[in-house]
Write an enzyme that holds these catalytic residues in place. Structure first.
Site, PDB file in Angstrom:
ATOM      1  N   SER A 126     -10.260   4.947  13.363  1.00  0.00           N
ATOM      2  CA  SER A 126      -9.005   4.243  13.123  1.00  0.00           C
ATOM      3  C   SER A 126      -9.034   2.859  13.787  1.00  0.00           C
ATOM      4  CB  SER A 126      -7.843   5.102  13.622  1.00  0.00           C
ATOM      5  OG  SER A 126      -6.603   4.603  13.210  1.00  0.00           O
TER       6      SER A 126
ATOM      7  N   ASP B 237      -5.450   9.820   3.071  1.00  0.00           N
ATOM      8  CA  ASP B 237      -5.377   9.487   4.497  1.00  0.00           C
ATOM      9  C   ASP B 237      -3.928   9.408   4.978  1.00  0.00           C
ATOM     10  OD1 ASP B 237      -7.073   8.062   6.897  1.00  0.00           O
ATOM     11  OD2 ASP B 237      -5.104   7.135   6.657  1.00  0.00           O
TER      12      ASP B 237
ATOM     13  N   HIS C 138      -4.974  11.536   7.929  1.00  0.00           N
ATOM     14  CA  HIS C 138      -5.555  10.584   8.886  1.00  0.00           C
ATOM     15  C   HIS C 138      -5.974  11.209  10.213  1.00  0.00           C
ATOM     16  CE1 HIS C 138      -6.435   6.682  10.571  1.00  0.00           C
ATOM     17  NE2 HIS C 138      -5.654   6.948  11.604  1.00  0.00           N
TER      18      HIS C 138
END
Length: 282
Positions: free
Chosen positions: A95, A208, A263
């Site tokens: 991320s 995601d 995610h």
């Protein structure tokens, strides 16, 4: 004879363990190193004896610290590990952490990263009404938050450092202090440094739910009609500003699109690890 066999087996185990480069991991926004323990376990389970360094720092709300500050201090944590690894290291960053790690790669001539795994990271920017945005900036939507993020004050937040409003590209280019100069560096050493990696692995997927557009994890991004433009059609790719086109020409960019992965679960998903990460950690 039995003793000799045991000795040979032991030597094979030792040699096998030594064959894997050390792995350095860094977490994402609002995360901690503990959140990456599942990935550490997957690596050690697949490659017994691998030396894994799960970097601790900028946890939780501290992850909103400006990106260049994070790059500077996380680099100081990683460099001693690199210096001890004569055959280089592999780097897995998740991320927001993927952008911190790219900042390190572009600004560190002495790095020895062999493979950089960018795991669901907004490499081309972020532009979306996510739960994070709604929670921390409840008075703004994605269409108006540039009014805060593209100010000197706004750039004090990490997320603003890679916020890319496709409807405000000129203001983004003028006001952004991190992602724009990372993708369009004025210093040619950024390109030289980044091109030193032997392999770039880009992982992301359509479910995601946070990285927006999700194709940003593959260096794609929106045009001003919010239609996705692929990596190859991005200006920074066409000009090869930081070496992306050079790496592509060498055939060392590996792109994985995996559906059905939210995610916050990428780093603990065994299927993702087996198909898209394990094979590159040599």
């Amino acid at each position: 004879m039995r003793g000799l066999v045991c000795i040979c087996v032991s030597l094979l185990v030792i040699c096998g363990a030594a064959a894997y480069r050390p792995v350095i991991i860094f977490h994402g926004i609002f995360g901690t190193s503990a959140h990456m323990d599942d990935l550490v376990a997957l690596i050690k389970g697949a490659h017994n004896g691998t030396e894994v360094h799960n970097i601790d720092g900028y946890d939780d709300l501290q992850s909103l610290t400006p990106m260049w500050e994070q790059v500077t201090n996380i680099k100081a944590e990683m460099l001693p590990i690199m210096q001890q690894a004569k055959d280089g290291v592999n780097l897995i960053c998740f991320s927001q952490g993927g952008l911190v790690c790219r900042g390190i790669l572009e600004t560190t001539p002495e790095h020895n990263v062999h493979t950089f795994v960018s795991l669901s990271s907004p490499q081309a920017g972020q532009f979306g009404d996510t739960v994070y945005l709604e929670h921390f900036f409840p008075n703004f939507t994605k269409d108006h938050i540039y009014e805060l993020f593209y100010t000197t004050f706004g750039q004090k937040y990490s997320i603003a450092n890679y916020w890319r409003d496709p409807h405000q590209e000129q203001l983004y280019a003028k006001s952004n202090v991190f992602l724009y100069p990372l993708n369009h560096p004025s210093d040619s050493s950024h390109k030289t440094n980044f091109e030193r990696i032997e392999q770039l692995v880009l992982i992301g997927g359509p479910d995601d739910g946070v990285i927006t557009p999700w194709q940003s994890s593959h260096f794609g991004f929106y045009d001003d009609n919010e239609q996705n433009i692929t990596m190859e059609d991005q200006e920074f790719y066409k000009t090869d500003s930081f070496g992306l086109q050079t790496l592509a020409s060498k055939g060392v960019i590996k792109v994985h699109s995996i559906p059905g992965v939210p995610h916050t679960t990428w780093h603990g998903n065994k299927d993702v690890f087996n198909c898209c990460i394990a094979q590159y950690l040599q």
